[in-house]
Design an enzyme around this catalytic site. Structure first.
Site, PDB file in Angstrom:
ATOM      1  N   LYS A  35       0.821  -1.204   0.000  1.00  0.00           N
ATOM      2  CA  LYS A  35       0.000   0.000   0.000  1.00  0.00           C
ATOM      3  C   LYS A  35       0.863   1.266   0.000  1.00  0.00           C
ATOM      4  CE  LYS A  35      -3.767  -2.357   2.396  1.00  0.00           C
ATOM      5  NZ  LYS A  35      -4.319  -2.825   1.180  1.00  0.00           N
ATOM      6  N   CYS A  36       1.887   1.248  -0.807  1.00  0.00           N
ATOM      7  CA  CYS A  36       2.872   2.327  -0.872  1.00  0.00           C
ATOM      8  C   CYS A  36       2.775   3.017  -2.231  1.00  0.00           C
ATOM      9  CB  CYS A  36       4.264   1.704  -0.689  1.00  0.00           C
ATOM     10  SG  CYS A  36       5.664   2.815  -0.889  1.00  0.00           S
ATOM     11  N   GLY A  37       3.168   4.266  -2.296  1.00  0.00           N
ATOM     12  CA  GLY A  37       3.200   4.964  -3.574  1.00  0.00           C
ATOM     13  C   GLY A  37       4.136   4.308  -4.572  1.00  0.00           C
ATOM     14  N   THR A  39       4.481   0.975  -4.760  1.00  0.00           N
ATOM     15  CA  THR A  39       4.006  -0.392  -4.999  1.00  0.00           C
ATOM     16  C   THR A  39       3.947  -0.757  -6.477  1.00  0.00           C
ATOM     17  OG1 THR A  39       2.815  -0.411  -2.898  1.00  0.00           O
ATOM     18  CG2 THR A  39       2.115  -2.021  -4.551  1.00  0.00           C
TER      19      THR A  39
END
Length: 159
Positions: A35-37, A39
């Site tokens: 759930k990371c920018g 990803t």
């Protein structure tokens, strides 16, 4: 430095192993999060893995929840996300810490071998990448902002 492939790591189910199956390969070891920018880099990592795996290269992912709680899932959720969203075929190991007193020994070794900017050892965010040569001793660090395709030429040099 101990060879990276000799350091204990955990499989998604918790069993301890080493990276001995990857001895002699060029490795790109990455702390990942679902759930990371960054990803979407899973797609680029998978492309590298598929492009070079027959030449002795592997991407190895180590999910980490230390940065903004961006990897909250358990091993099954992480595996399903990687498979269904990005068709990941490279190994995804157990979720770990990369900084602090509970940091995985593998990441302590990687940080010592390839310090960051101004010699800092801490990992700043998800998708920090470590490129390891075939001997398991020479390591180069890449920032989370470095796209996987930008690392392709460095992989080529080591293959």
């Amino acid at each position: 430095m101990t060879a990276i492939t000799d350091i204990p790591v955990r499989q998604p189910g918790g069993a301890e192993t080493t990276l001995a199956d990857h001895a002699g390969e060029v490795l790109l070891i990455v702390n990942t999060a679902s759930k990371c920018g960054f990803t979407p880099q899973y797609a680029g990592l998978e492309a590298l893995h598929r492009k070079y795996r027959d030449r002795g290269f592997s991407v190895l992912a180590f999910p980490c929840n230390q940065f903004g709680a961006q990897e909250p899932g358990d091993a099954e959720e992480i595996a399903n996300f990687c498979s269904l969203t990005y068709d990941v075929t490279f190994p995804v190991y157990a979720k770990i810490d990369v900084n602090g007193p509970d940091a995985a020994p593998l990441f302590d070794a990687l940080k010592a071998a390839a310090p960051g900017v101004l010699g800092s050892k801490g990992i700043k965010w998800n998708f920090t990448k470590f490129l390891v040569d075939r001997t398991g001793t020479k390591v180069e660090r890449f920032a989370p902002t470095t796209s996987p395709d930008a690392i392709g030429p460095e992989i080529e040099k080591l293959l």
